[in-house]
Enzyme design. Structure first.
Site, PDB file in Angstrom:
ATOM      1  N   HIS A  32      84.327  48.833  47.125  1.00  0.00           N
ATOM      2  CA  HIS A  32      84.683  49.564  45.908  1.00  0.00           C
ATOM      3  C   HIS A  32      85.187  50.939  46.328  1.00  0.00           C
ATOM      4  CE1 HIS A  32      81.832  46.528  44.333  1.00  0.00           C
ATOM      5  NE2 HIS A  32      82.461  46.651  43.196  1.00  0.00           N
ATOM      6  N   LEU A 123      73.513  49.573  36.973  1.00  0.00           N
ATOM      7  CA  LEU A 123      73.941  50.871  36.452  1.00  0.00           C
ATOM      8  C   LEU A 123      72.880  51.539  35.590  1.00  0.00           C
ATOM      9  CD1 LEU A 123      77.696  50.062  35.943  1.00  0.00           C
ATOM     10  CD2 LEU A 123      76.632  51.423  37.744  1.00  0.00           C
ATOM     11  N   HIS A 263      89.219  50.607  40.964  1.00  0.00           N
ATOM     12  CA  HIS A 263      87.771  50.386  41.053  1.00  0.00           C
ATOM     13  C   HIS A 263      87.413  49.553  42.284  1.00  0.00           C
ATOM     14  CE1 HIS A 263      83.682  49.722  39.505  1.00  0.00           C
ATOM     15  NE2 HIS A 263      83.823  48.468  39.884  1.00  0.00           N
ATOM     16  N   HIS A 474      55.279  40.846  18.806  1.00  0.00           N
ATOM     17  CA  HIS A 474      54.371  41.694  19.582  1.00  0.00           C
ATOM     18  C   HIS A 474      53.417  40.883  20.456  1.00  0.00           C
ATOM     19  CE1 HIS A 474      56.110  44.672  17.067  1.00  0.00           C
ATOM     20  NE2 HIS A 474      55.307  45.631  17.451  1.00  0.00           N
TER      21      HIS A 474
END
Lengths: 664, 664
Positions: A32, A123, A263, A474
C-alpha cells in the site's frame, strides 16, 4: 527541545522514505504505497524534529509512542525504523517486505522490542490504542511525576480510521478527557480504497474534532517545516491535537498520485523509474546516499541526552518509588499479592453455603481487595463494575489524572481498544467492563488483544438468561462460544465465590494474552465447600464432586451458575443409585492445555457426559463424546423472571437428571 | 396535514402515558421509567399531531416508521400502542409488563403486525435501523413515486445511542446522504445509567450533528406545542433533523426526577401516589379517564383519510407497477427468478475444471445476474463487492435516490444496522458487504438480524489465510465459528462456482432470518463436475465424492476453498487402497436440520472423519466423533503468500492424508 535537521536536507530525507517504500513494494509485487508516499514529509517532520525515542533501546519507558493507525501503510513504519537505526530493520529485512517470516509484514505486528508499538490494520483500532496510551501516560505521570513519565503519543491516521465508530468514540472521549499529549496527524488525502471520500462523507472532519474539544491545525502535509512547526504548537496546547495534513495520496508516482489507485494499485518498475526522474533521486533501488542515511541516523540519536538524563532521574528516585516503577514496567505483581484472595476463598467457605451472593458482587468484593495495586486501571462502559466498586477507585478525568477509573460512557468499543493501548504502553494493568450481551461491541478490540497477546482483562456481567426480564437482547446465549472460539483468549466463567477468587488469581497472573471474565448477575450459591490449598481452577476443569457408591456412570459438566444445578442433579442421580460426578469447567482454554490422561480422568472415560450451560451447545461436543447430551439453550432467550426462564428453557436439575437417564 | 388535538387536552394525554408507565413499572417491580416519563410530551406531540399510522393496519406500507432507539424505555412504546388502539396492547396486556409471555417485554421485540417496527435495546442500533428505513423509503420513493411511498421515519434516542460508535457512524452517513425524512428526537436529559453525562461527554451534541449536515432544533421537551411546532419545521427541511429536546429524566417522580436513579431506580407505590398528587391525576392505577382515552383513540384514527387515499392511489397504479409493488412488499421473488443461477451452474460445469475463478469474482458474477431485481440494495464498506460489481448497480446518494448501491465508507457497523432497518422496513432485500476479518465490526447488528429473523444477507470476502500477505489482522480463523455459534444465522461457505450459485439461491429464498455468505479471495477450482438437477447445498452437507473400491473407511469433511484440498487428498487415499469419501458442508445450520439417518449416512458411520478447514477446530467436534481428526488452524495466521501459508500451517492434501492414515 531537539536540534533541527537543516531544512535543505529534509526533502531528501522524506524521499528516502518514499523510495524505500516504492522499492520494497515493487519488489514484493504488492503493498500500500498511498500512506508512505503521502505521509513521508509528515513522518520526516515528526521523527527528525519532535519524536523522543531511542532506537538503541526501543522499550525505553518514557519514549514517545508512535502509532501507525493506518497500518496498511506499513512500509512507512519499516522505512522509519530502518532509517533511524532500529537493529531489526536492516536493509536486507526491508527487502523481504511481505515475504513469509519477514519482520516487514503486510501490517505492522506488535513488537515493542523492535520498535512496533502496536499491531494495526483493522481501522480505528490504532488511534484508540494511542488514546489508551495517552491515558496510561497521564495516569503514570500523576503517580511518578514529570521526571519519570512525561511523553507524547503520536498517531498517523487516515480517513478510514476516522469514519469507523471506534474512531468517533475516541474523538469524543479523548476530547472529554483533554489528553493534551495525544497528537494525531491526519492524512487528509480525500481518497479511500473505494474511491473519493466524497462518496461516503461530507462533514468537515476538522470541525468534528473541534466540537469534541480538540485543538486542530490545518497544514500542508508535504511542507516539512510547516508540519514541524504545527507539531511544536500542538505539543504546547493543553488539548489533544489534530494536525489536519492536506496530502496527495501516493505522491511521487505520477500515474497514480491523487487517485484511487494510489491506495494500493500495483506499482511497476517503470513507475519507480519515473518517480526517480521526477523527484531527482538517481540512486539504485534500496540504495541510500550516505549523507541522507547519516542525517537519519543522527535523527535516531537526537534523544540520547534526554535518555541519559531520564535514567539519572530514575536512579535518583527514592528506592521504593523506583522499585515500584520498575516492577510495574515488567508487569510483575508484588510478592504475595494473591494472599488477600486466598483469604477471601477461605472466608467464603467459612461463611458457608447460605444464600450465596450475586456473581457481580463477588467479583467486586474480590477486586476491592486489589485496590492497592497502583497499576490497575478500570475502564467502564456505563455500568457499576463487577470489578471494583467505584467506592474503591476514583475517576480519572480532565482535572484529576490520579484516578484509576475511566468512565467510558456508552462506548464499549473504544473502551476495549483503550485497554489494549494501556497494556501495550506498559505500567498499567487494564480492565474493561461491560455487560456480556455487549461484548460484541468491543469484540474487534478483544481480537486485537488476543492477536497481540496483551494482558487485558475483559470483564463482563449479566452472563446468561439469568439477566431475566430485560429479554433476549440482553441475554447472551452464543457469546461464550464466540469468545471461546478466539485463539489466545482465556475465557473464565466461575461457579461461585471460591472459583471467582481462583479465576481472578489466574487472570492477573496471565501475562501473555487477554482474559475474559464472565459473571452472573444472579446469586451464585457456594459449590466449593472444602478449602483446598491448590487453585483448582488452574487446570481449567476439575472434578468438583466424585461419583460415589461404585464406578462413575455419569459425568455432569458445567460452568458458572449452572454448576449449582449440576450439583443438585447429582444428588438426585446418586439417590437413584447412579454414581455421578460433577465436573466444573471454569476455563476451557486451560483445560484443553492439560495432558490427555488428566482430561480423560476428569471427563470420565466411558461415562455418559452431560454438558450443562445456559448457553448454546456450540463448542461443547468435544467434551461430550458420541453418547453425550447437553442441557442448555437452543436459541435466543426471552423476557421473564430469571427463574421462570430457566424453567421455560428446561435448564433445571430435573432436566439434567432426565437427560442423563435417557443415555444410560 | 392532520387535525390538531386542542392544546388544553394535551397535558392529560402526556400524563396518560406517564401513569401507564408508572403503574406498569410499579406492578412489575422493575423497569426503566426514565424514558417514558421524560419523553411523554414529545411522544404526545408526535403521535397526536404528526405520525402517519393506522393502528387498524399496523403494516400499512406507507406508514411513518417510529423507532424507540432507547428501547429500555419500552413502556413508552407499549403505552402509545395501547392508547392509540393497537389490538395487541389492551390494558390487560399492559398489566403483564415484563412477565413471561407478555407482549410487553423488557425491551420492544420486533413485531410489525403488532406495531413494533424493530427490536431495540442494544444502544445505537435503533437509530441506525431508522436510518436504514429512511434509505429504503427514499429508494422506493424514487421507484414508485410520492403517491405510493412517501413517509417519514422518526426515532427517539437517548444519550447512550449517540455515544455509541454505530450512532456516530449513522450521524455522519445520514448527513452525507441528506435523508430529509429522517427525524430524531433526542431525550437530552443529561443522565445515563452511570450518572451525569458530564462524567463521559463534554461535546455539544447538537453541534456534532450540525457538522455532519443535519438540521438541528433545540426545544423544551416538556412543551408539547413547542415540540409539535419543531416537528413541523423538521418535516419541511431537506436535511435530516435532530430535535434536541431538553428533558428531565423520570419527570413526575419527585424522589428521582433529574437524577441518576431516574433511569431505572426502583419505583414504589408511594412514588406513584406522590406523582398522582403532584400531577393532578386522581385516577386509579391503569384507569384512564374516558375523554383522555377518546382523545388518544382519535389520534390513532388521524391518518384514516390518508390511508384510504393511499389505497386508492395504489389501486390506480398500472397493473404491472402495482403487482411489482405488492410483490416486493411480501418479500416474494419473481417466478423463475433463479433460472439465471441454474444456467450459471450449468455453464460453470461446461467450462470445466480449468483454473477456476476467485471466490469473490464468482459471487459477483452470480449477483450480476440478479441486477434486475429492483428490491435488492447493496451496502458496501469500502470494498468492491463480491456481490454485484459496481458496474451493474449505481450509487444511491443525496442527488440520486434510484441507485441501489450505498457507499457506506469504512463504517461496517452502521452498514449492518442499516441493512436491518431496510429489511424491517420491507420492500427491499438488503445485502451488506465487507471483509470477513471485519465481520466483528458489524457483529452487534448481525446479532440483531438473527434475533429479529430479518432476511439480510451479510456478505464477506477474503475468508481465510488465503488473504495472504496482509497478515493475521486480515485473516479470519475464528470468525466462521463465531458466526456459526449465532442462533438463527445461516452461514454459507461454498466450495466452487456451482455451490456458490446454489448457496445464493438458498440465501435469497430464506426469509425467516439472515444469512452469512463467505467467499474466498483466492481461486476456487471446480469441484462439482457433474450437473445435478437438485440444489445439493439445500441439505447443508452432502457426499461430493463417494468412496470407491469397498466400504468407506475415511470421510473427509470440508468447506469452501478446502474442499478442493480434500478432493486431492481423497485421490491419494484411494490410490493407497483406502476407500474415502469427500463431504462438502457449505452450511452447517441446514445440515443440522436434516434427520439423523441422512446426517449419519453423509458423515459416514464408523469411518475415520477428518475435518478440513482453514480455520480453527472450534465447533467441528460434533461432526468428527471420537476417532476424528482435524486439519486446519490452531491460532492466528501470518503474513506471507497464500500458498506458503497453507504449507506453513499444514493445510495440504499431504497433511490430510497423513491425518487420516494415523487414525485408521
Amino acid at each position: 527541545m531537539s536540534a533541527l535537521v537543516p531544512m535543505r536536507e529534509t526533502r531528501p530525507l522524506a524521499n528516502a522514505i518514499r523510495f524505500l517504500a516504492i522499492d520494497a513494494i515493487v519488489r514484493a509485487g504488492e503493498g500500500h504505497q498511498g500512506v508512505p508516499l503521502g505521509m513521508a514529509e509528515i513522518a520526516t517532520a515528526l521523527f527528525t524534529q519532535h519524536l523522543k525515542f531511542n532506537p538503541a533501546d526501543p522499550q525505553w519507558p518514557d519514549r514517545d509512542r508512535f502509532v501507525l493507525s493506518n497500518g496498511h501503510g506499513s512500509m512507512l513504519l519499516y522505512a522509519l525504523l530502518h532509517l533511524t537505526g532500529y537493529a531489526q530493520f536492516g536493509i536486507e529485512q526491508i527487502k523481504t517486505f511481505r515475504e513469509m517470516g519477514s519482520h516487514c509484514e503486510g501490517h505492522p505486528e506488535f513488537d515493542t522490542a523492535a520498535g512496533i508499538e502496536v499491531t494495526t490494520g483493522p481501522l480505528g483500532q490504532g488511534i484508540a490504542n494511542a488514546f489508551g496510551m495517552a491515558v496510561a501516560e497521564a495516569y503514570l505521570n500523576a503517580k511518578f511525576g514529570d521526571g519519570i513519565v512525561n511523553h507524547h503519543t503520536y498517531a498517523f491516521v487516515g480517513d478510514g480510521c476516522l469514519q469507523e465508530g471506534v474512531g468517533q468514540e475516541m474523538i469524543s472521549l479523548a476530547g472529554h478527557l483533554q489528553l493534551g499529549k495525544l497528537i494525531l496527524c491526519w492524512d487528509d488525502n480525500r481518497i479511500t480504497d473505494d474511491g473519493s471520500t466524497s462518496l461516503s462523507i461530507s462533514e468537515d472532519v476538522s470541525e468534528r474534532f473541534r466540537v469534541a474539544g480538540w485543538h486542530v491545525i490545518e497544514v500542508d502535509g508535504h511542507d516539512i517545516e510547516a508540519v514541524a512547526a504545527a507539531l511544536a504548537v500542538a505539543r504546547l496546547d493543553p488539548r489533544p491535537s489534530l494536525l489536519a495534513c492536506r496530502t496527495v495520496i501516493a505522491r511521487g508516482i505520477a500515474r497514480l498520485q491523487g487517485q484511487r489507485g494510489g491506495h494500493s494499485g500495483k506499482l511497476f518498475e517503470a513507475d519507480a523509474d519515473a518517480a526517480r526522474n521526477e523527484l531527482g533521486w538517481p540512486h539504485a533501488p534500496f540504495d541510500l546516499p550516505r549523507d541522507v542515511l547519516d542525517s537519519w541516523r543522527d535523527a535516531g540519536r537526537r534523544s540520547q541526552a534526554e535518555y541519559r538524563d531520564w535514567h539519572e532521574r530514575l536512579a535518583a528516585l527514592p528506592a521504593d518509588a523506583r522499585a515500584e516503577f520498575e516492577r510495574i514496567q515488567t508487569g510483575r505483581l508484588p510478592d504475595g499479592w494473591q494472599r488477600g484472595l486466598d483469604d477471601y476463598r477461605k472466608r467464603a467457605i467459612e461463611r458457608g453455603e447460605g444464600e450465596g451472593e450475586a456473581g457481580i458482587v463477588i467479583s467486586a468484593e474480590i477486586n476491592d481487595l486489589l485496590a492497592y495495586l497502583p497499576e490497575r486501571m478500570v475502564g467502564c462502559a456505563d455500568l457499576e463494575a463487577p470489578t471494583s466498586h467505584k467506592r474503591s477507585l476514583h475517576a480519572f478525568n480532565a482535572e484529576d489524572r490520579s484516578g484509576a477509573y475511566v468512565h467510558c460512557g456508552v462506548r464499549e468499543h473504544v473502551m476495549g481498544a483503550m485497554a489494549n493501548g494501556m497494556a501495550a504502553h506498559g505500567g498499567v494493568i487494564p480492565l474493561a467492563v461491560t455487560y456480556l450481551a455487549f461484548a460484541d461491541y468491543e469484540r474487534p478490540a478483544m481480537r486485537m488483544a488476543a492477536l497481540m497477546g496483551l494482558p487485558v482483562k475483559f470483564v463482563f456481567s449479566h452472563d446468561s438468561i439469568g439477566v431475566g426480564r430485560n429479554g433476549p437482547t440482553h441475554q447472551p446465549v452464543e457469546i461464550l462460544a464466540s469468545l471461546r472460539a478466539m485463539p489466545n483468549m482465556r475465557v473464565f466463567r466461575p461457579a461461585d465465590a471460591v472459583e471467582a477468587a481462583e479465576c481472578w488469581v489466574l487472570a492477573y497472573e496471565h501475562r501473555s494474552g487477554p482474559c475474559t471474565m464472565v459473571f452472573a448477575r444472579q446469586t451464585l450459591p457456594l459449590v466449593r465447600t472444602r478449602h483446598e490449598p491448590d487453585n483448582l481452577c488452574a487446570r481449567g476443569g476439575y472434578v468438583l464432586a466424585e461419583a460415589e457408591g461404585g464406578n462413575r456412570l455419569v459425568t455432569l459438566l458445567a460452568t458458572g451458575s449452572e454448576v449449582a444445578l449440576a450439583v443438585k442433579a447429582r444428588e438426585r442421580l446418586q439417590q437413584n443409585g447412579i454414581p455421578t460426578a460433577v465436573v466444573s469447567l471454569p476455563c476451557w482454554d486451560l483445560f484443553d492445555e492439560q495432558d490427555d490422561a488428566y482430561r480423560l480422568a476428569v471427563l470420565g472415560a466411558n461415562t455418559v457426559r452431560i454438558g450443562v450451560e445456559a448457553a448454546t451447545r456450540f463448542g461443547w461436543d468435544g467434551y461430550l463424546g458420541e453418547r453425550g447430551g447437553f442441557v442448555g439453550m437452543t436459541g435466543f432467550g426471552a423476557s421473564g423472571p430469571a427463574q421462570a426462564l430457566y424453567e421455560h428453557f428446561g435448564i433445571t436439575p430435573a432436566h439434567i437428571v432426565a437427560a442423563a437417564k435417557r443415555r444410560l
